[in-house]
Every structure is written in structure tokens, then in C-alpha cells.
Design a protein around this motif. Structure first.
Motif, PDB file in Angstrom:
ATOM      1  N   ALA A   1      24.367  49.669  13.362  1.00 16.13           N
ATOM      2  CA  ALA A   1      24.531  50.277  14.688  1.00 16.13           C
ATOM      3  C   ALA A   1      23.416  49.727  15.573  1.00 16.13           C
ATOM      4  O   ALA A   1      22.238  49.822  15.229  1.00 16.13           O
ATOM      5  CB  ALA A   1      24.450  51.794  14.603  1.00 16.13           C
ATOM      6  N   THR A   2      23.779  49.115  16.709  1.00 18.10           N
ATOM      7  CA  THR A   2      22.787  48.455  17.549  1.00 18.10           C
ATOM      8  C   THR A   2      22.304  49.375  18.676  1.00 18.10           C
ATOM      9  O   THR A   2      23.098  50.101  19.276  1.00 18.10           O
ATOM     10  CB  THR A   2      23.375  47.176  18.180  1.00 18.10           C
ATOM     11  N   SER A   3      21.017  49.313  18.947  1.00 26.09           N
ATOM     12  CA  SER A   3      20.445  50.065  20.079  1.00 26.09           C
ATOM     13  C   SER A   3      20.672  49.255  21.360  1.00 26.09           C
ATOM     14  O   SER A   3      21.064  48.088  21.319  1.00 26.09           O
ATOM     15  CB  SER A   3      18.944  50.265  19.870  1.00 26.09           C
ATOM     16  N   GLU A   4      20.424  49.888  22.509  1.00 23.79           N
ATOM     17  CA  GLU A   4      20.570  49.184  23.789  1.00 23.79           C
ATOM     18  C   GLU A   4      19.645  47.969  23.837  1.00 23.79           C
ATOM     19  O   GLU A   4      20.016  46.906  24.333  1.00 23.79           O
ATOM     20  CB  GLU A   4      20.263  50.133  24.952  1.00 23.79           C
ATOM     21  N   GLN A   5      18.438  48.137  23.336  1.00 19.58           N
ATOM     22  CA  GLN A   5      17.477  47.030  23.320  1.00 19.58           C
ATOM     23  C   GLN A   5      17.968  45.904  22.412  1.00 19.58           C
ATOM     24  O   GLN A   5      17.887  44.724  22.770  1.00 19.58           O
ATOM     25  CB  GLN A   5      16.116  47.546  22.841  1.00 19.58           C
ATOM     26  N   ASP A   6      18.499  46.276  21.233  1.00 18.91           N
ATOM     27  CA  ASP A   6      19.040  45.286  20.301  1.00 18.91           C
ATOM     28  C   ASP A   6      20.182  44.511  20.949  1.00 18.91           C
ATOM     29  O   ASP A   6      20.276  43.279  20.819  1.00 18.91           O
ATOM     30  CB  ASP A   6      19.575  45.961  19.035  1.00 18.91           C
ATOM     31  N   LYS A   7      21.059  45.244  21.641  1.00 24.11           N
ATOM     32  CA  LYS A   7      22.246  44.612  22.233  1.00 24.11           C
ATOM     33  C   LYS A   7      21.856  43.502  23.194  1.00 24.11           C
ATOM     34  O   LYS A   7      22.411  42.408  23.160  1.00 24.11           O
ATOM     35  CB  LYS A   7      23.112  45.667  22.932  1.00 24.11           C
ATOM     36  N   GLN A   8      20.887  43.773  24.046  1.00 26.46           N
ATOM     37  CA  GLN A   8      20.476  42.753  25.008  1.00 26.46           C
ATOM     38  C   GLN A   8      19.865  41.548  24.299  1.00 26.46           C
ATOM     39  O   GLN A   8      20.098  40.398  24.689  1.00 26.46           O
ATOM     40  CB  GLN A   8      19.475  43.335  26.005  1.00 26.46           C
ATOM     41  N   ALA A   9      19.095  41.807  23.247  1.00 26.21           N
ATOM     42  CA  ALA A   9      18.494  40.705  22.487  1.00 26.21           C
ATOM     43  C   ALA A   9      19.568  39.833  21.843  1.00 26.21           C
ATOM     44  O   ALA A   9      19.455  38.598  21.821  1.00 26.21           O
ATOM     45  CB  ALA A   9      17.546  41.262  21.420  1.00 26.21           C
ATOM     46  N   TYR A  10      20.631  40.469  21.329  1.00 26.79           N
ATOM     47  CA  TYR A  10      21.713  39.703  20.704  1.00 26.79           C
ATOM     48  C   TYR A  10      22.503  38.909  21.743  1.00 26.79           C
ATOM     49  O   TYR A  10      22.889  37.758  21.497  1.00 26.79           O
ATOM     50  CB  TYR A  10      22.643  40.630  19.928  1.00 26.79           C
ATOM     51  N   VAL A  11      22.742  39.504  22.910  1.00 23.01           N
ATOM     52  CA  VAL A  11      23.435  38.783  23.985  1.00 23.01           C
ATOM     53  C   VAL A  11      22.615  37.569  24.404  1.00 23.01           C
ATOM     54  O   VAL A  11      23.150  36.468  24.586  1.00 23.01           O
ATOM     55  CB  VAL A  11      23.711  39.712  25.193  1.00 23.01           C
ATOM     56  N   ASP A  12      21.303  37.765  24.521  1.00 22.08           N
ATOM     57  CA  ASP A  12      20.423  36.652  24.887  1.00 22.08           C
ATOM     58  C   ASP A  12      20.459  35.552  23.821  1.00 22.08           C
ATOM     59  O   ASP A  12      20.474  34.356  24.154  1.00 22.08           O
ATOM     60  CB  ASP A  12      18.988  37.144  25.071  1.00 22.08           C
ATOM     61  N   ALA A  13      20.471  35.957  22.557  1.00 21.96           N
ATOM     62  CA  ALA A  13      20.516  34.972  21.457  1.00 21.96           C
ATOM     63  C   ALA A  13      21.809  34.162  21.520  1.00 21.96           C
ATOM     64  O   ALA A  13      21.801  32.942  21.297  1.00 21.96           O
ATOM     65  CB  ALA A  13      20.391  35.686  20.115  1.00 21.96           C
ATOM     66  N   TRP A  14      22.915  34.855  21.835  1.00 21.67           N
ATOM     67  CA  TRP A  14      24.201  34.148  21.922  1.00 21.67           C
ATOM     68  C   TRP A  14      24.211  33.184  23.100  1.00 21.67           C
ATOM     69  O   TRP A  14      24.662  32.032  22.963  1.00 21.67           O
ATOM     70  CB  TRP A  14      25.344  35.152  22.026  1.00 21.67           C
TER      71      TRP A  14
END
Length: 503
Positions: free
Chosen positions: A48-61
Motif C-alpha cells: 500500500a503506497t503513501s502519498e509521498q511514495d506515489k509521487q516518488a514512484y511517478v518521478d521514477a517512471w
């Protein structure tokens, strides 16, 4: 048992006699059920991803895309829409002429809300000389349905889902195929190009190609990108032989052997021929209009970001294993493998050399991140922790047919599972040296299943290959990530198009 004529028919499909013998043996023996540890959950197996995690993953993609990797959106689209209209076919065959069932009433009460309404009205005027409204006023409901389903009208009863009008827009209604083109532009572009691959049936490929030719220019202009659209058909060599109830080959009236498509698991062969670093997989009917696409786009980028981050670390560890690592580094890699992809009881007993070989084998395989949604009672498979033959535990998507219905504990796991498989995958299909994996080598052949069908009034047994996202990807490294229910909007019946999400 097989004549010269049979052998010639088999060879023409690209199937060997040994394959037929193996399939006939599978009818006799059946397939073993999987041994389950638990249904995957947020507590064990689902990220389960946090809001902070989500942005980091979008940036990585987005960083990964900017590096110019090859990305493809892979859409299984060969299914005919006939099952969508099962209730409306039944209405035509009914001994009454006025909508009677709740389904029929809902369809006609809301007919103007369908994206295909104007097209249907036009064919009714052409064929019947009357509008839909007039036909309904005079009680000729069945003429409206006939013009929707049959070749004289829209022919929706025979067309593939991908070519039906699903959603209304100011500049005209869109098909699911077009919605996938829009999606591809929004999260799967690289080097200014969106590559989308559709698997289609042979009889529909010309229709798809014509629709793409007519629509591609508009989407290319809208999104400021180029498209590379390709198609493939399910290979005849993946068809499976049908059997009689006594497990002998089922024969057509002319004496020839009956073959049936092997199910979506056959598409692992098509997937294997895609030249790409990253491949998104999503079913043709799970699309929404632009007004609510953003959530889908966001979470496609999230799961892709999870994948490329994991792949980057896996590749680093594989390079280090090639060069040789000390005991401390081995334990670090072991911790990564165990917590990212599987549970590995028993490997503590390995010496360093054995552990290094084991970890390399575990890491050097295709990788997928699967979005899973909270279970709301939809039919289909779910995420599980299952035991492998070597005693390790891996994450798998299972269908009910793979679970022993006589095992009460397993059935409770299935029915009480917290999450559901919406077919929302992103896959990494090249190894750390940049070479493509040979995907059929990672299929668990023991995870097919047998179903009961009929042909010309005679019972038969049908053999389905391990499902594309089930046993066909059994030996992949798998990660489950929770995604919102709003990203899952399939259309199983025509009235599903009346749901708010499709309006």
C-alpha cells in the motif's frame, strides 16, 4: 488412435504428435491443485503506497521514460462482444414482445444514454424507416434490438468489444480501442512515440486496422506524439485438442479432430514476440472516458515506478553476483529477494556458493508488478501466497479453477480474500544484460484446467492453457500493489455502459 489424416491436420496447425499425446494424457490425469499459504493482504503480500511514495514512484517512471527505453502497451482484444448482449439475445427469443425483465427495462429506459444511440437510430431509420423513439412507441422493441445485434444494423452481436461505441464525446463517440490509444499517450510514451499492440481474432483484424487508420491522425495531433500500432493473432499452434467424456479425441461430423483456442494463456507466445523493455497489460474493456482517466494514469505510473525501482536494484545485485560478493553482501541480496518477491524458508542452510547461485536464479527472471483492487464481489481471480515446488513461497494470481473446492480452508481464503485481480500489470521482460527472456520457459505447465463444453449437442472436454497472468507467469518475480477501485471499470454486459463511470 491418430490416422495419417489426423497427423496432417495436426502438422498444419504447427502442433506435434507428442503435444497431442500430452494433452490427451492431461484429460485423463487432470491438473494438480496449488498449495496455498494465504490470500495476499496489506498485512502480507500487498504493498500500500503513501502519498509521498506515489509521487516518488511517478518521478521514477518519468525518469525511466526520459532515458529512452522501449515501452509497449499490450491489449488482449480478441474477445467477441456476444456475451455482453446475452440478455438482449434472450429478449429476441422470448415469447413476449415488451421489455419484462429488470435488465430489459433498464436497457430501454436508458437507451438514449448509450454512446451508440445515434448510430443505432440511424440504422433503424435506414432499415425500418422509423426512429428508435417511434419503434418504441409502437411497441416494436425487438426491431431496435435486432438492429443493434445483427449484420443488417450495427452487428454488435458479432463484433469484438474493442470496436463498439462505449463513451460519448462532443466530437463523436469513442470505442475502447480509441480509449487505449489515449491511455498510451498519457503514460506509455517514449521518444515521443506511443507503441500499442492489440491481439485480435483473424476475422476482425481488417476492421481494427481500418478503425486505427481512420482515428490515429486525430489522436496523434491531440497528444502531439507519434503512434506505432501493431496487431497479432492467437497462434494456431496454441490451440488445444478437444476430448470426449471418455478422454478420446473429439471429432467433428466430418471426422476431423476438433481444436479449440487455448484461452488467454496462449498469448504468452504473442507477448514473447514484443520487442520492449517494459510492457503494460490491460484488458480491452477496462477503460473510462477522459474526464476520469487521471486516476488510472496516475496509478499506471505508480506501479511502473515500483517496477523500474525494483528492476534497477535487481540488476545491480546480479552484476555484483557475477563479479563475486562477500558473505555480508550475500545476506543483503537475500534480504532483498525475500522481502521483495518471495519467502525462502530453508535457504539459511546454504553455504555462500550455493546461496549465490540460488539468489542469481531467483533474481534473473521476468518481473511484474500487478495492481490489485479491494474485493467487491466481482467474479475472477485474486492475489495469493502459494508454495512452490522447492518449498519457497511466491505471489501468484489464481482463478477459482486452480483451487481445490473440497478444501474448506482454501475456499475460505478465496471467498474471504480482501483483494481482486483487475488485470492491471506492468512487466519487465529483459534481463540485466539487456537480452529478452524466453517467456514460455517461465510457464508452469501444470496450472492449466479442464472445462465442460458442447458441440453440435454433444458433450466435450476443453483444455485451457495456464492463464496469461496466472500460470503463464508463474515463475516471474511478482509484486502486488493496491490500486483504487476507480481504476477498474470493466464492461461485461451492455448495461454496464450505463454506470456513472462510462457516462
Amino acid at each position: 488412435m491418430l490416422s495419417e489424416k489426423d497427423l496432417k491436420q495436426i502438422a498444419q496447425k504447427g502442433i506435434t504428435e507428442d503435444q497431442i499425446s500430452a494433452q490427451l494424457e492431461e484429460f485423463k490425469t487432470g491438473f494438480p491443485f496449488l498449495k496455498l499459504k494465504a490470500a495476499a493482504s496489506i498485512e502480507d503480500g500487498i504493498v500500500a503506497t503513501s502519498e509521498q511514495d506515489k509521487q516518488a514512484y511517478v518521478d521514477a517512471w518519468n525518469k525511466y521514460k526520459a532515458e529512452g527505453h522501449q515501452i509497449v502497451k499490450f491489449v488482449p482484444a480478441s474477445g467477441a462482444a456476444s456475451r455482453m448482449f446475452k440478455d438482449m439475445f434472450a429478449f429476441l427469443d422470448a415469447d413476449y414482445d415488451i421489455p419484462t425483465t429488470p435488465f430489459e427495462k433498464k436497457y430501454f429506459d436508458n437507451i438514449e444514454k448509450f454512446a451508440f444511440y445515434e448510430a443505432l437510430d440511424a440504422v433503424c431509420r435506414k432499415n425500418e424507416g422509423k426512429s428508435i423513439k417511434y419503434l418504441i412507441q409502437e411497441g416494436n422493441y425487438k426491431a431496435v434490438v435486432a438492429n443493434m445485434l445483427f449484420e443488417k444494423g450495427l452487428n454488435y452481436g458479432q463484433l469484438p468489444k474493442g470496436l463498439l461505441l462505449f463513451h460519448k464525446y462532443e466530437d463523436g463517440a469513442r470505442t475502447p480501442m480509441e480509449e487505449h490509444l489515449a491511455e498510451g499517450a498519457l503514460y506509455a510514451t517514449s521518444n515521443g512515440e506511443a507503441r500499442v499492440h492489440f491481439t485480435v481474432s483473424h476475422e476482425h483484424i481488417d476492421l481494427f486496422e481500418k478503425k486505427v487508420a481512420a482515428k490515429l491522425g486525430g489522436f496523434s495531433k491531440k497528444y502531439g506524439i507519434k503512434y506505432d500500432i501493431t496487431f497479432s493473432e492467437q497462434k494456431p499452434s496454441t490451440d488445444t485438442i478437444a476430448a470426449n467424456p471418455d478422454n478420446t479425441p473429439f471429432r467433428n461430423n466430418d471426422g476431423s479432430l476438433l481444436f479449440r483456442p487455448g484461452g488467454h494463456g496462449a498469448l504468452i507466445e504473442n507477448l514473447n514476440e514484443i520487442d520492449a523493455d517494459i510492457i503494460f497489460i490491460k484488458n480491452i474493456d477496462n477503460v473510462v472516458p477522459d474526464r476520469i482517466k487521471q486516476e488510472t494514469v496516475d496509478y499506471k505510473q505508480v506501479i511502473a515506478g515500483v517496477l523500474v525501482n525494483l528492476q534497477k536494484l535487481a540488476f545491480k545485485y546480479l552484476d555484483e553476483l557475477d563479479k563475486g560478493v562477500d558473505h555480508e553482501k550475500l545476506r543483503e541480496i537475500e534480504h532483498f529477494v525475500e522481502h521483495a518477491f518471495c519467502r525462502c524458508p530453508g535457504i539459511k542452510a546454504y553455504n555462500d556458493e550455493e546461496l549465490a547461485a540460488y539468489l542469481k536464479k531467483k533474481l534473473n527472471r521476468p518481473m511484474r508488478v500487478c495492481g490489485v483492487v479491494k474485493n467487491v464481489g466481482e467474479p475472477g481471480g485474486g492475489p495469493f501466497l502459494t508454495y512452490n515446488q522447492d518449498g519457497t513461497i511466491s505471489l501468484q494470481i489464481l482463478e477459482s479453477s486452480q483451487i481445490d473446492k473440497n478444501n474448506q480452508e482454501y475456499m475460505q481464503m478465496f471467498t474471504r480474500g480482501t483483494h481482486f485481480n483487475p488485470v492491471d500489470l506492468v512487466c519487465a521482460v529483459k534481463n540485466y544484460k539487456g537480452e529478452p527472456f524466453d517467456l514460455p520457459k517461465f510457464v508452469d505447465r501444470s496450472t492449466g484446467f479442464i472445462s465442460s463444453k458442447s458441440k453440435n449437442g454433444k458433450e466435450l472436454k476443453a483444455l485451457e492453457l495456464p492463464g496469461l497472468w496466472n500460470g503463464a507467469m508463474s515463475d516471474w518475480n511478482t509484486v502486488f500493489v493496491e490500486v483504487p477501485l476507480g481504476t477498474f471499470n470493466p464492461v461485461k454486459t451492455v448495461n454496464d455502459l450505463l454506470r456513472e463511470q462510462h457516462q
